[in-house]
Design a protein around this motif. Structure first.
Motif, PDB file in Angstrom:
ATOM      1  N   THR A  41      39.615 -10.658 113.549  1.00  0.00           N
ATOM      2  CA  THR A  41      38.259 -10.116 113.731  1.00  0.00           C
ATOM      3  C   THR A  41      38.039  -9.655 115.165  1.00  0.00           C
ATOM      4  O   THR A  41      37.461  -8.575 115.404  1.00  0.00           O
ATOM      5  CB  THR A  41      37.212 -11.179 113.351  1.00  0.00           C
ATOM      6  N   MET A  42      38.510 -10.445 116.128  1.00  0.00           N
ATOM      7  CA  MET A  42      38.356 -10.059 117.537  1.00  0.00           C
ATOM      8  C   MET A  42      39.119  -8.778 117.847  1.00  0.00           C
ATOM      9  O   MET A  42      38.627  -7.916 118.588  1.00  0.00           O
ATOM     10  CB  MET A  42      38.821 -11.193 118.453  1.00  0.00           C
ATOM     11  N   LEU A  43      40.309  -8.624 117.264  1.00  0.00           N
ATOM     12  CA  LEU A  43      41.066  -7.395 117.467  1.00  0.00           C
ATOM     13  C   LEU A  43      40.312  -6.192 116.901  1.00  0.00           C
ATOM     14  O   LEU A  43      40.271  -5.129 117.523  1.00  0.00           O
ATOM     15  CB  LEU A  43      42.441  -7.503 116.810  1.00  0.00           C
ATOM     16  N   ALA A  82      38.954  -3.089 119.237  1.00  0.00           N
ATOM     17  CA  ALA A  82      39.399  -1.718 118.977  1.00  0.00           C
ATOM     18  C   ALA A  82      38.287  -0.849 118.410  1.00  0.00           C
ATOM     19  O   ALA A  82      38.466   0.368 118.281  1.00  0.00           O
ATOM     20  CB  ALA A  82      40.581  -1.734 118.008  1.00  0.00           C
ATOM     21  N   ASP A  83      37.143  -1.476 118.060  1.00  0.00           N
ATOM     22  CA  ASP A  83      36.032  -0.762 117.408  1.00  0.00           C
ATOM     23  C   ASP A  83      36.562   0.054 116.237  1.00  0.00           C
ATOM     24  O   ASP A  83      36.182   1.206 116.019  1.00  0.00           O
ATOM     25  CB  ASP A  83      35.317   0.142 118.417  1.00  0.00           C
ATOM     26  N   ILE A  84      37.425  -0.575 115.457  1.00  0.00           N
ATOM     27  CA  ILE A  84      38.169   0.160 114.438  1.00  0.00           C
ATOM     28  C   ILE A  84      37.287   0.605 113.277  1.00  0.00           C
ATOM     29  O   ILE A  84      37.521   1.652 112.664  1.00  0.00           O
ATOM     30  CB  ILE A  84      39.357  -0.694 113.929  1.00  0.00           C
ATOM     31  N   ALA A  85      36.234  -0.148 112.982  1.00  0.00           N
ATOM     32  CA  ALA A  85      35.395   0.191 111.831  1.00  0.00           C
ATOM     33  C   ALA A  85      34.639   1.500 112.025  1.00  0.00           C
ATOM     34  O   ALA A  85      34.281   2.172 111.053  1.00  0.00           O
ATOM     35  CB  ALA A  85      34.419  -0.940 111.536  1.00  0.00           C
ATOM     36  N   SER A  86      34.398   1.882 113.283  1.00  0.00           N
ATOM     37  CA  SER A  86      33.595   3.075 113.548  1.00  0.00           C
ATOM     38  C   SER A  86      34.341   4.374 113.267  1.00  0.00           C
ATOM     39  O   SER A  86      33.721   5.427 113.153  1.00  0.00           O
ATOM     40  CB  SER A  86      33.115   3.073 115.005  1.00  0.00           C
ATOM     41  N   ASP A 100      38.369  10.742  99.932  1.00  0.00           N
ATOM     42  CA  ASP A 100      37.835  11.182 101.225  1.00  0.00           C
ATOM     43  C   ASP A 100      37.941  10.109 102.305  1.00  0.00           C
ATOM     44  O   ASP A 100      37.080   9.994 103.175  1.00  0.00           O
ATOM     45  CB  ASP A 100      36.374  11.640 101.096  1.00  0.00           C
ATOM     46  N   VAL A 101      39.026   9.329 102.237  1.00  0.00           N
ATOM     47  CA  VAL A 101      39.338   8.388 103.316  1.00  0.00           C
ATOM     48  C   VAL A 101      40.168   9.161 104.340  1.00  0.00           C
ATOM     49  O   VAL A 101      41.351   9.400 104.147  1.00  0.00           O
ATOM     50  CB  VAL A 101      40.116   7.164 102.781  1.00  0.00           C
ATOM     51  N   HIS A 102      39.519   9.573 105.407  1.00  0.00           N
ATOM     52  CA  HIS A 102      40.196  10.385 106.417  1.00  0.00           C
ATOM     53  C   HIS A 102      41.045   9.540 107.368  1.00  0.00           C
ATOM     54  O   HIS A 102      42.029  10.024 107.925  1.00  0.00           O
ATOM     55  CB  HIS A 102      39.168  11.189 107.211  1.00  0.00           C
ATOM     56  N   ALA A 103      40.644   8.276 107.548  1.00  0.00           N
ATOM     57  CA  ALA A 103      41.396   7.369 108.429  1.00  0.00           C
ATOM     58  C   ALA A 103      41.248   5.952 107.898  1.00  0.00           C
ATOM     59  O   ALA A 103      40.229   5.597 107.299  1.00  0.00           O
ATOM     60  CB  ALA A 103      40.885   7.468 109.861  1.00  0.00           C
ATOM     61  N   PHE A 104      42.270   5.144 108.118  1.00  0.00           N
ATOM     62  CA  PHE A 104      42.258   3.761 107.651  1.00  0.00           C
ATOM     63  C   PHE A 104      42.997   2.901 108.665  1.00  0.00           C
ATOM     64  O   PHE A 104      43.642   3.402 109.595  1.00  0.00           O
ATOM     65  CB  PHE A 104      42.910   3.648 106.269  1.00  0.00           C
ATOM     66  N   PHE A 105      42.875   1.588 108.496  1.00  0.00           N
ATOM     67  CA  PHE A 105      43.584   0.681 109.390  1.00  0.00           C
ATOM     68  C   PHE A 105      44.173  -0.463 108.589  1.00  0.00           C
ATOM     69  O   PHE A 105      43.882  -0.635 107.394  1.00  0.00           O
ATOM     70  CB  PHE A 105      42.664   0.165 110.501  1.00  0.00           C
ATOM     71  N   LEU A 106      45.003  -1.245 109.247  1.00  0.00           N
ATOM     72  CA  LEU A 106      45.606  -2.418 108.624  1.00  0.00           C
ATOM     73  C   LEU A 106      45.957  -3.431 109.691  1.00  0.00           C
ATOM     74  O   LEU A 106      46.143  -3.095 110.863  1.00  0.00           O
ATOM     75  CB  LEU A 106      46.857  -2.023 107.836  1.00  0.00           C
ATOM     76  N   HIS A 107      46.019  -4.677 109.275  1.00  0.00           N
ATOM     77  CA  HIS A 107      46.509  -5.757 110.121  1.00  0.00           C
ATOM     78  C   HIS A 107      47.947  -6.073 109.724  1.00  0.00           C
ATOM     79  O   HIS A 107      48.291  -6.081 108.543  1.00  0.00           O
ATOM     80  CB  HIS A 107      45.669  -7.025 109.931  1.00  0.00           C
TER      81      HIS A 107
END
Length: 234
Positions: free
Chosen positions: A130-132, A136-140, A176-183
């Motif tokens: 969660t801190m990472l 990284a403000d990854i959700a934005s 329409d998922v233009h960007a995504f992330f993963l742990h």
């Protein structure tokens, strides 16, 4: 999270007979069994019923967040791999996973060894993730998270990981998922994501956190966040 996924185009998928479909609740047992083999638990519980419960708990942790899924099954129906993802604004596929997760957690916590393992995850590993994300403000800048990417060890080297990956990207594009992330972490083959062109946007290195060595059991892994632009990946 990801395991040692096929990183090279070696051979076609096994006989071309793989069935790709959404996850069913009845897949859970096979998925948890696969998780237990892909990511063995700490040595003092590995191979015990407690280890199987921990694998089920961790599988449920990801299933509870899932709003899109893709299961790969062999021609005889045997589970071979999966991708699970959370898409912003889409409902959970399996709301019942929350109650099952709590039931399994209670069983684990009743064993002192299990309570230690839960503490490492719930007081250390998960908060670190969660801190990472916050750092990284990854959700934005993303619309989805790849929760679990797993291939059965018995079928690696046949291109199944490649097929699951390409199916994931195609599904993201349609939604329409233009960007995504993963742990991911150093217990996984995170080089797969470098190979595929994702960007590592955050990391927490074990060597920089000596306090991890005082937890029981100890957090030993480096933790990473990768981000991908769907249209730019292969």
């Amino acid at each position: 999270m990801s395991n040692d996924i096929d990183t090279h185009d070696i051979t076609p998928v096994i006989g071309g007979g793989i069935d790709f479909r959404p996850m069913r609740w009845s897949d859970l047992d096979a998925m948890a069994d696969c998780f237990d083999r892909v990511w063995p638990q700490v040595p003092y519980i590995d191979g015990t019923p407690l280890a199987a419960l921990m694998a089920r708990y961790l599988t449920l942790h990801y299933v509870a967040l899932t709003s899109w899924s893709n299961i790969a099954a062999l021609p005889d129906g045997t589970f071979a791999g999966c991708t699970l993802a959370r898409i912003d604004g889409q409902p959970q596929q399996f709301p019942q996973a929350v109650d099952e997760l709590e039931r399994v957690r209670a069983q684990i916590a009743a064993d002192p060894r299990g309570a230690d393992a839960l503490a490492m995850l719930e007081d250390g590993f998960f908060p670190n993730e969660t801190m990472l994300e916050e750092d990284a403000d990854i959700a934005s800048s993303t619309q989805a998270e790849l929760e679990l990417f797993m291939v059965d060890p018995d079928v690696r080297g046949h291109g199944l990981g490649r097929e699951l990956w390409q199916s994931l990207l195609a599904a993201f594009a349609k939604m329409d998922v233009h960007a995504f992330f993963l742990h991911t972490d150093s217990s996984c083959d995170y080089s797969f994501y470098d190979h595929k062109g994702l960007e590592r946007v955050a990391e927490r290195l074990h060597a920089d956190h000596p306090e991890d060595d005082e937890t029981s059991p100890k957090i030993q892994d480096d933790q990473y966040i990768y981000r991908g632009e769907t249209a730019q990946l292969r």
